[in-house]
Motif scaffolding. Structure first.
Motif, short mmCIF file in Angstrom:
data_model
loop_
_atom_site.label_atom_id
_atom_site.label_comp_id
_atom_site.label_asym_id
_atom_site.label_seq_id
_atom_site.Cartn_x
_atom_site.Cartn_y
_atom_site.Cartn_z
N THR A 6 0.53 -1.30 -0.20
CA THR A 6 -0.19 0.28 0.15
C THR A 6 0.91 1.38 -0.16
OG1 THR A 6 -1.49 -1.41 1.30
CG2 THR A 6 -1.67 1.24 0.87
N VAL A 7 0.36 2.66 -0.98
CA VAL A 7 0.95 3.13 -0.84
C VAL A 7 0.48 4.39 -0.23
CG1 VAL A 7 1.84 5.34 -1.80
CG2 VAL A 7 2.94 2.63 -2.51
N ARG A 8 0.70 4.60 0.53
CA ARG A 8 -0.46 6.04 1.03
C ARG A 8 -0.02 7.94 0.57
NH1 ARG A 8 -1.80 2.91 5.13
NH2 ARG A 8 -3.70 1.94 5.25
N TYR A 9 -0.36 8.45 -0.32
CA TYR A 9 0.11 9.90 0.11
C TYR A 9 -0.42 11.27 1.48
CZ TYR A 9 1.51 14.30 -1.51
OH TYR A 9 1.63 15.81 -1.80
N LEU A 10 -0.02 11.34 1.82
CA LEU A 10 -0.20 12.56 3.36
C LEU A 10 -0.41 13.60 2.50
CD1 LEU A 10 0.53 10.87 6.47
CD2 LEU A 10 -1.93 9.95 5.21
N GLY A 11 -1.10 14.61 2.39
CA GLY A 11 -0.76 15.49 2.18
C GLY A 11 -2.20 16.30 2.73
N GLY A 12 -1.86 18.10 3.43
CA GLY A 12 -2.80 18.24 3.87
C GLY A 12 -2.05 19.31 5.43
N TYR A 13 -3.17 19.63 6.02
CA TYR A 13 -2.64 20.09 7.29
C TYR A 13 -1.63 19.02 8.41
CZ TYR A 13 -2.17 22.73 11.52
OH TYR A 13 -1.51 23.33 12.30
N LEU A 14 -0.77 19.67 8.62
CA LEU A 14 -0.18 18.19 10.27
C LEU A 14 0.65 19.17 10.86
CD1 LEU A 14 1.81 15.90 7.24
CD2 LEU A 14 -0.31 15.59 8.59
N GLY A 15 -0.04 20.50 11.56
CA GLY A 15 0.14 20.74 12.41
C GLY A 15 0.22 19.95 13.50
N GLU A 16 1.10 20.36 14.79
CA GLU A 16 0.93 18.71 16.36
C GLU A 16 -0.50 18.61 16.90
OE1 GLU A 16 3.43 18.80 20.14
OE2 GLU A 16 3.97 20.27 18.76
N GLU A 17 -1.39 19.87 16.27
CA GLU A 17 -2.42 19.59 17.38
C GLU A 17 -3.37 18.48 16.38
OE1 GLU A 17 -2.91 23.52 14.84
OE2 GLU A 17 -0.99 22.65 16.18
N ALA A 18 -3.41 18.19 15.00
CA ALA A 18 -2.92 17.05 14.03
C ALA A 18 -2.67 15.95 14.70
CB ALA A 18 -3.45 17.63 12.69
N MET A 19 -1.99 15.74 15.64
CA MET A 19 -1.01 14.35 15.78
C MET A 19 -2.28 13.55 16.34
SD MET A 19 1.64 14.41 14.59
CE MET A 19 2.52 12.68 15.47
N PRO A 20 -3.29 13.61 16.64
CA PRO A 20 -3.90 12.19 17.21
C PRO A 20 -5.36 11.87 16.18
CG PRO A 20 -5.05 14.41 18.61
CD PRO A 20 -3.49 14.85 17.71
N GLU A 21 -5.18 12.48 15.16
CA GLU A 21 -6.04 12.02 14.04
C GLU A 21 -4.90 11.78 12.90
OE1 GLU A 21 -6.42 15.05 14.99
OE2 GLU A 21 -8.42 15.30 15.53
N LEU A 22 -3.30 12.03 13.32
CA LEU A 22 -2.48 11.67 12.19
C LEU A 22 -2.02 9.68 12.55
CD1 LEU A 22 -0.66 11.94 9.56
CD2 LEU A 22 1.07 13.61 11.15
N GLU A 23 -1.90 9.91 13.94
CA GLU A 23 -1.82 8.53 14.84
C GLU A 23 -2.77 7.21 14.59
OE1 GLU A 23 0.77 5.76 17.59
OE2 GLU A 23 0.91 8.41 17.46
N ALA A 24 -3.96 8.01 14.41
CA ALA A 24 -4.92 7.03 13.77
C ALA A 24 -4.74 6.85 12.31
CB ALA A 24 -6.45 7.35 14.53
N LEU A 25 -4.61 7.32 11.53
CA LEU A 25 -4.65 7.43 10.38
C LEU A 25 -3.30 6.24 9.97
CD1 LEU A 25 -5.21 7.49 6.92
CD2 LEU A 25 -3.84 9.47 7.38
N VAL A 26 -2.41 6.81 10.11
CA VAL A 26 -0.97 5.97 10.38
C VAL A 26 -0.05 4.88 11.15
CG1 VAL A 26 1.58 6.45 10.10
CG2 VAL A 26 0.14 8.17 9.58
N ALA A 27 -0.63 4.71 12.48
CA ALA A 27 0.63 4.23 13.40
C ALA A 27 -0.22 2.70 12.95
CB ALA A 27 0.18 4.30 14.86
N PRO A 28 -1.91 2.36 12.43
CA PRO A 28 -2.53 0.85 12.64
C PRO A 28 -1.14 -0.03 11.26
CG PRO A 28 -3.89 2.15 13.06
CD PRO A 28 -2.39 3.11 13.34
#
Length: 128
Positions: A6-28
Motif C-alpha cells: 500500500t502506498v499512502r500519500y499524505l497531504g494537508g495540514y500536519l500541525g502538532e494539534e493534528a497528531m491524534p488524527e494522524l496517529e490514528a491514520l498511520v500507526a495501524p
C-alpha cells in the motif's frame, strides 16, 4: 520484512494539534517505509514530527527537505548518505546546512537514481 502493498500519500495540514488524527491514520500500518521529497521544512524539522515518523518507520528515504540528521541519533538507526548536498535553493536554513554538509562529507557516493531536484552541471547524478 513484508513487501510494500500500500502506498499512502499524505497531504494537508500536519500541525502538532493534528497528531491524534494522524496517529490514528498511520500507526495501524506501522512499520512503514517513509519517503520525504520536497517536504515542508516547517513540519519536517520539528522534533515532534520526527519522533512520530521514526516511531512508525523502519526505513526512511529523503532528500534535504526531510528529517534533520540529528533526529536519527538513536542507536537503532543506520544512516547512509548518498549523493551530494549542494545547498538549498531559494531558502536559508543555516543549522540544517551545517548538519547536512557534515553528513554528506562522509557520503556513500552517488545513488543509482535521482531523488533531489537541484541540478548543477557536472555535479548532479546523471549529468553528462
Amino acid at each position: 520484512h513484508q513487501p510494500c502493498t500500500t502506498v499512502r500519500y499524505l497531504g494537508g495540514y500536519l500541525g502538532e494539534e493534528a497528531m491524534p488524527e494522524l496517529e490514528a491514520l498511520v500507526a495501524p500500518s506501522a512499520p512503514l517505509a517513509m519517503i520525504f521529497k520536497a517536504g515542508p521544512h516547517m513540519i519536517t524539522r520539528e522534533a515532534w514530527f520526527a519522533d512520530a515518523a521514526l516511531r512508525w518507520s523502519d526505513l526512511v528515504l529523503q532528500d534535504e527537505s526531510g528529517l534533520r540528521p540529528a533526529a536519527f541519533s538513536a542507536p537503532t538507526w543506520a544512516v547512509a548518505p548518498y549523493g551530494r548536498f549542494i545547498g538549498f535553493t531559494g531558502r536559508d536554513y543555516p543549522e540544517d546546512t551545517a548538519e547536512l554538509r557534515t553528513l554528506y562529507a562522509a557520503g556513500g557516493g552517488p545513488m543509482p537514481f535521482n531523488i533531489g531536484y537541484y541540478r548543477q552541471a557536472g555535479l548532479s547524478d546523471g549529468d553528462s
